[in-house]
Design a protein around this motif. Structure first.
Motif, PDB file in Angstrom:
ATOM      1  N   TYR A  44       0.817  -1.205   0.000  1.00 23.05           N
ATOM      2  CA  TYR A  44       0.000   0.000   0.000  1.00 23.05           C
ATOM      3  C   TYR A  44       0.859   1.266   0.000  1.00 23.05           C
ATOM      4  O   TYR A  44       0.586   2.207  -0.750  1.00 23.05           O
ATOM      5  N   ASN A  45       1.879   1.281   0.829  1.00 22.65           N
ATOM      6  CA  ASN A  45       2.712   2.490   0.954  1.00 22.65           C
ATOM      7  C   ASN A  45       3.541   2.773  -0.295  1.00 22.65           C
ATOM      8  O   ASN A  45       3.934   3.920  -0.525  1.00 22.65           O
ATOM      9  N   THR A  46       3.826   1.743  -1.086  1.00 18.30           N
ATOM     10  CA  THR A  46       4.619   1.936  -2.304  1.00 18.30           C
ATOM     11  C   THR A  46       3.762   1.852  -3.565  1.00 18.30           C
ATOM     12  O   THR A  46       4.289   1.918  -4.672  1.00 18.30           O
ATOM     13  N   ASN A  47       2.435   1.707  -3.384  1.00 17.48           N
ATOM     14  CA  ASN A  47       1.496   1.631  -4.500  1.00 17.48           C
ATOM     15  C   ASN A  47       1.823   0.480  -5.459  1.00 17.48           C
ATOM     16  O   ASN A  47       1.731   0.618  -6.674  1.00 17.48           O
ATOM     17  N   ASN A  48       2.188  -0.654  -4.885  1.00 16.43           N
ATOM     18  CA  ASN A  48       2.382  -1.874  -5.674  1.00 16.43           C
ATOM     19  C   ASN A  48       1.279  -2.863  -5.277  1.00 16.43           C
ATOM     20  O   ASN A  48       1.513  -3.859  -4.596  1.00 16.43           O
ATOM     21  N   SER A  77      -6.279  -3.710   3.433  1.00  8.83           N
ATOM     22  CA  SER A  77      -6.885  -4.505   2.359  1.00  8.83           C
ATOM     23  C   SER A  77      -8.065  -3.749   1.749  1.00  8.83           C
ATOM     24  O   SER A  77      -8.193  -3.654   0.523  1.00  8.83           O
ATOM     25  N   GLY A  78      -8.929  -3.212   2.609  1.00  3.80           N
ATOM     26  CA  GLY A  78     -10.073  -2.459   2.115  1.00  3.80           C
ATOM     27  C   GLY A  78      -9.667  -1.254   1.296  1.00  3.80           C
ATOM     28  O   GLY A  78     -10.268  -0.956   0.247  1.00  3.80           O
ATOM     29  N   MET A  79      -8.636  -0.556   1.734  1.00  7.42           N
ATOM     30  CA  MET A  79      -8.175   0.623   1.000  1.00  7.42           C
ATOM     31  C   MET A  79      -7.546   0.241  -0.334  1.00  7.42           C
ATOM     32  O   MET A  79      -7.679   0.967  -1.325  1.00  7.42           O
ATOM     33  N   MET A  80      -6.883  -0.916  -0.368  1.00 14.35           N
ATOM     34  CA  MET A  80      -6.323  -1.371  -1.646  1.00 14.35           C
ATOM     35  C   MET A  80      -7.437  -1.777  -2.609  1.00 14.35           C
ATOM     36  O   MET A  80      -7.362  -1.497  -3.812  1.00 14.35           O
ATOM     37  N   PHE A  81      -8.490  -2.402  -2.092  1.00 16.16           N
ATOM     38  CA  PHE A  81      -9.626  -2.737  -2.948  1.00 16.16           C
ATOM     39  C   PHE A  81     -10.303  -1.462  -3.457  1.00 16.16           C
ATOM     40  O   PHE A  81     -10.773  -1.410  -4.596  1.00 16.16           O
ATOM     41  N   CYS A  82     -10.352  -0.429  -2.611  1.00 15.79           N
ATOM     42  CA  CYS A  82     -10.916   0.853  -3.041  1.00 15.79           C
ATOM     43  C   CYS A  82     -10.110   1.438  -4.193  1.00 15.79           C
ATOM     44  O   CYS A  82     -10.672   1.990  -5.146  1.00 15.79           O
ATOM     45  N   SER A  83      -8.798   1.332  -4.109  1.00 16.23           N
ATOM     46  CA  SER A  83      -7.950   1.882  -5.172  1.00 16.23           C
ATOM     47  C   SER A  83      -8.184   1.172  -6.502  1.00 16.23           C
ATOM     48  O   SER A  83      -7.965   1.749  -7.568  1.00 16.23           O
ATOM     49  N   LYS A  84      -8.655  -0.076  -6.432  1.00 18.07           N
ATOM     50  CA  LYS A  84      -8.976  -0.842  -7.653  1.00 18.07           C
ATOM     51  C   LYS A  84     -10.463  -0.741  -7.994  1.00 18.07           C
ATOM     52  O   LYS A  84     -10.928  -1.383  -8.936  1.00 18.07           O
ATOM     53  N   ASP A  86     -12.863  -2.012  -6.479  1.00 16.15           N
ATOM     54  CA  ASP A  86     -13.548  -3.265  -6.204  1.00 16.15           C
ATOM     55  C   ASP A  86     -14.348  -3.059  -4.920  1.00 16.15           C
ATOM     56  O   ASP A  86     -13.940  -3.444  -3.828  1.00 16.15           O
ATOM     57  N   TRP A  87     -15.527  -2.449  -5.082  1.00 18.45           N
ATOM     58  CA  TRP A  87     -16.279  -1.983  -3.930  1.00 18.45           C
ATOM     59  C   TRP A  87     -16.830  -3.126  -3.091  1.00 18.45           C
ATOM     60  O   TRP A  87     -16.947  -2.993  -1.868  1.00 18.45           O
ATOM     61  N   GLU A  88     -17.188  -4.230  -3.707  1.00 16.42           N
ATOM     62  CA  GLU A  88     -17.724  -5.364  -2.954  1.00 16.42           C
ATOM     63  C   GLU A  88     -16.699  -5.911  -1.958  1.00 16.42           C
ATOM     64  O   GLU A  88     -17.000  -6.157  -0.791  1.00 16.42           O
ATOM     65  N   LYS A  89     -15.476  -6.108  -2.414  1.00 19.47           N
ATOM     66  CA  LYS A  89     -14.437  -6.648  -1.537  1.00 19.47           C
ATOM     67  C   LYS A  89     -14.007  -5.616  -0.496  1.00 19.47           C
ATOM     68  O   LYS A  89     -13.690  -5.975   0.643  1.00 19.47           O
ATOM     69  N   ALA A  90     -13.991  -4.356  -0.888  1.00 17.03           N
ATOM     70  CA  ALA A  90     -13.673  -3.300   0.083  1.00 17.03           C
ATOM     71  C   ALA A  90     -14.743  -3.256   1.176  1.00 17.03           C
ATOM     72  O   ALA A  90     -14.428  -3.121   2.367  1.00 17.03           O
ATOM     73  N   HIS A  91     -15.986  -3.402   0.774  1.00 13.56           N
ATOM     74  CA  HIS A  91     -17.095  -3.406   1.725  1.00 13.56           C
ATOM     75  C   HIS A  91     -16.951  -4.544   2.734  1.00 13.56           C
ATOM     76  O   HIS A  91     -17.121  -4.357   3.943  1.00 13.56           O
ATOM     77  N   ALA A  92     -16.595  -5.725   2.246  1.00 15.86           N
ATOM     78  CA  ALA A  92     -16.429  -6.884   3.130  1.00 15.86           C
ATOM     79  C   ALA A  92     -15.268  -6.681   4.101  1.00 15.86           C
ATOM     80  O   ALA A  92     -15.353  -7.047   5.282  1.00 15.86           O
ATOM     81  N   ALA A  93     -14.164  -6.084   3.617  1.00 13.92           N
ATOM     82  CA  ALA A  93     -12.992  -5.854   4.472  1.00 13.92           C
ATOM     83  C   ALA A  93     -13.316  -4.869   5.593  1.00 13.92           C
ATOM     84  O   ALA A  93     -12.985  -5.102   6.761  1.00 13.92           O
ATOM     85  N   PHE A  94     -13.978  -3.765   5.267  1.00 15.16           N
ATOM     86  CA  PHE A  94     -14.328  -2.772   6.291  1.00 15.16           C
ATOM     87  C   PHE A  94     -15.360  -3.334   7.275  1.00 15.16           C
ATOM     88  O   PHE A  94     -15.329  -3.016   8.467  1.00 15.16           O
ATOM     89  N   GLU A  95     -16.255  -4.175   6.775  1.00 14.93           N
ATOM     90  CA  GLU A  95     -17.271  -4.745   7.658  1.00 14.93           C
ATOM     91  C   GLU A  95     -16.656  -5.689   8.688  1.00 14.93           C
ATOM     92  O   GLU A  95     -17.131  -5.787   9.817  1.00 14.93           O
ATOM     93  N   ARG A  96     -15.597  -6.393   8.299  1.00 15.09           N
ATOM     94  CA  ARG A  96     -14.912  -7.262   9.267  1.00 15.09           C
ATOM     95  C   ARG A  96     -14.350  -6.447  10.423  1.00 15.09           C
ATOM     96  O   ARG A  96     -14.277  -6.921  11.560  1.00 15.09           O
ATOM     97  N   ILE A  97     -13.969  -5.215  10.147  1.00 12.92           N
ATOM     98  CA  ILE A  97     -13.390  -4.360  11.188  1.00 12.92           C
ATOM     99  C   ILE A  97     -14.474  -3.833  12.126  1.00 12.92           C
ATOM    100  O   ILE A  97     -14.352  -3.907  13.349  1.00 12.92           O
ATOM    101  N   LEU A  98     -15.534  -3.289  11.563  1.00 15.17           N
ATOM    102  CA  LEU A  98     -16.545  -2.654  12.424  1.00 15.17           C
ATOM    103  C   LEU A  98     -17.323  -3.680  13.245  1.00 15.17           C
ATOM    104  O   LEU A  98     -17.942  -3.334  14.246  1.00 15.17           O
ATOM    105  N   THR A  99     -17.292  -4.965  12.840  1.00 16.69           N
ATOM    106  CA  THR A  99     -17.965  -6.012  13.624  1.00 16.69           C
ATOM    107  C   THR A  99     -16.976  -6.823  14.455  1.00 16.69           C
ATOM    108  O   THR A  99     -17.355  -7.848  15.036  1.00 16.69           O
ATOM    109  N   PHE A 100     -15.735  -6.371  14.539  1.00 21.30           N
ATOM    110  CA  PHE A 100     -14.693  -7.111  15.255  1.00 21.30           C
ATOM    111  C   PHE A 100     -15.030  -7.184  16.743  1.00 21.30           C
ATOM    112  O   PHE A 100     -15.339  -6.167  17.364  1.00 21.30           O
TER     113      PHE A 100
END
Length: 486
Positions: A155-159, A219-226, A228-242
């Motif tokens: 993420y930090n190197t945009n690879n 992971s969610g932020m990397m999916f956002c950069s691509k 890929d909203w569905e996968k980003a949504h799932a990644a963020f949801e895992r956090i808020l329901t942790f």
């Protein structure tokens, strides 16, 4: 040199090792010899390590190759830099994962050095570490400390592209989970990854809950950069329901919730409720901390584009402070696209002119200037695969959008291929299912649930012994006997 080379080439032996017992015994004996060679070499390996790398095969003599490579790379690089790094890349892309199970700590130290940027350029580092992680665990179901190191580097190197094959995997196991058994032999290739990947084998360091949350956020932020909203949504949801010990809401959970609200609009086209299994204290905190985001979400599903645009502009400093300006721009851009997609609930075919009159842009708050602008927008939506439809022109020049079904009918051959693909995937999940089932079977909370469920069934049977299975199903939560940690 000759003695060291003979030791390195001694495994695997020429005669085949027909079973796990023979393999384990042979490799354990080889490990003793390698350890002695590395601990007390007659000549420092840095002097002839390069020759050993030339004369051994990273795919065939993986354990020996790693031992030599580790001595040249950790803690500092020794020998000709370009030569050693070429050998390092070749090894990480081609090692034998069965042998490497016996040298997890050495491999992890090399992967850490690569992720720290001290050995390879970022693009190459992300590629080879991603490949190595999936060679160790092809299922990608076990989280390790290397996962977070890799995600930060990517993420930090945009690879981002090379790491997606890792972050797209569904994590099932984490280091330090209760009821985790240890294997009799590491070389058993039917083992679940949680059995041979743990801190005792050296493949991972202990991880904290914050490490898991940070990994999902990246992971969610990397999916956002691509986009890929569905996968980003799932990644963020895992956090808020942790689940948390006190049921509260950490800073990273609040940050994820705000992004989750915006990504919900992008992936679902509307605001959705917080999952029911979210901790109650956390849910209350989200309602307070995310109020500006909820205001935007409530307007997204209306036809009032001007009010939505005004609401976004009014709180521009909040989006900037939360580093969500980019996501908010995506929301404004997606507003009219979702209006167009929602038209298929009413129409199967509609003219471009009608679409222009019935939809508005949230970026301007008004309808688009011309039919050509609407046609270009729809054309881009079709190309990006966000809209299933075709543009058609009548003889009088009127352009229509015809909506297509979201799913396509597969041919018999395609259907057979999908079945075969699913069968392979299910086969690969067998070790994971077996391990999960074993852990669940020894869980105190699950046993309490079974006892409660059996008692409830017995009570119902006493009331009416003729009742069948379906009569025993009620609306009570099936896991009602489990105490929530949220």
């Amino acid at each position: 040199m000759d003695q060291a080379l003979a030791t390195c080439l001694a495994f695997p032996p020429e005669e085949p090792l027909n079973d796990d017992v023979a393999y384990d015994q042979a490799i354990q004996a080889h490990l003793l010899k390698l350890t002695k060679l590395l601990k007390d070499p007659p000549v420092p390996l840095s002097q002839y390590g390069g020759q050993l790398l030339e004369l051994t095969d990273p795919e065939y003599n993986s354990l020996s190759y790693l031992a030599v490579l580790h001595s040249l790379c950790v803690p500092n690089l020794a020998g000709p830099r370009e030569f050693v790094l070429v050998k390092l890349v070749k090894f990480l892309l081609g090692f034998d994962p069965r042998q490497i199970r016996y040298a997890g700590s050495h491999l992890s130290e090399i992967l850490t050095a690569v992720c720290n940027g001290s050995l390879l350029p970022p693009a190459a580092a992300v590629e080879v570490v991603s490949a190595a992680i999936l060679k160790i665990d092809p299922t990608g179901s076990m989280f390790t400390s290397t996962h977070l190191q890799l995600a930060k580097l990517a993420y930090n190197t945009n690879n981002i592209d090379p790491v997606l094959k890792v972050v797209e995997k569904n994590i099932v196991f984490y280091p330090g989970m209760a009821n985790s058994k240890r294997p009799a032999m590491l070389c058993d290739m039917t083992l679940s990854p949680s059995v041979y990947i743990h801190k005792d084998t050296g493949f991972t360091n202990p991880v904290k809950a914050t490490s898991v949350l940070e990994y999902d956020l990246l992971s969610g932020m990397m999916f956002c950069s691509k986009r890929d909203w569905e996968k980003a949504h799932a990644a963020f949801e895992r956090i808020l329901t942790f689940p948390t010990r006190d049921g509260g809401c950490s800073k990273i959970m609040a940050e994820a919730y705000k992004k989750w609200v915006l990504v919900s609009l992008l992936s679902k086209g509307k605001a959705i409720p917080i999952p029911q299994y979210t901790g109650p204290a956390a849910a209350k905190a989200y309602q307070i901390l995310g109020k500006p985001y909820k205001e935007v979400a409530s307007l997204f599903d209306t036809t009032n584009a001007e009010e939505l645009r005004s609401e976004v502009e009014k709180s521009s400093q909040i989006w900037q402070d939360d580093q969500n300006v980019g996501l908010m721009k995506e929301v404004l851009s997606a507003y009219q696209e979702w209006q167009i997609k929602n038209l298929q609930k009413v129409f199967s075919k509609i003219s471009i002119a009608e679409i222009r009159q019935q939809t508005k842009s949230a970026q301007t708050g008004t309808i688009l200037n011309s039919d050509d602008d609407i046609e270009a927008l729809i054309h881009n939506m079709i190309i990006s695969n966000s809209l299933k439809g075709v543009l058609e022109k009548n003889d009088d020049g009127t352009v229509f959008l015809t909506f297509l079904p979201s799913s396509t009918v597969l041919s018999e051959a395609e259907y057979a291929q999908e079945l075969a693909k699913t069968a392979v995937q299910l086969k690969a999940l067998e070790p994971i299912f077996k391990t999960t089932n074993e852990r669940l079977g020894t869980s105190r909370e699950y046993i309490k649930h079974l006892i409660k469920d059996q008692k409830r069934a017995a009570d119902k049977s006493e009331l009416d012994p003729t009742m069948g299975f379906e009569s025993h199903v009620d609306d009570e939560d099936l896991m009602g006997g489990v105490t929530s940690t949220a």
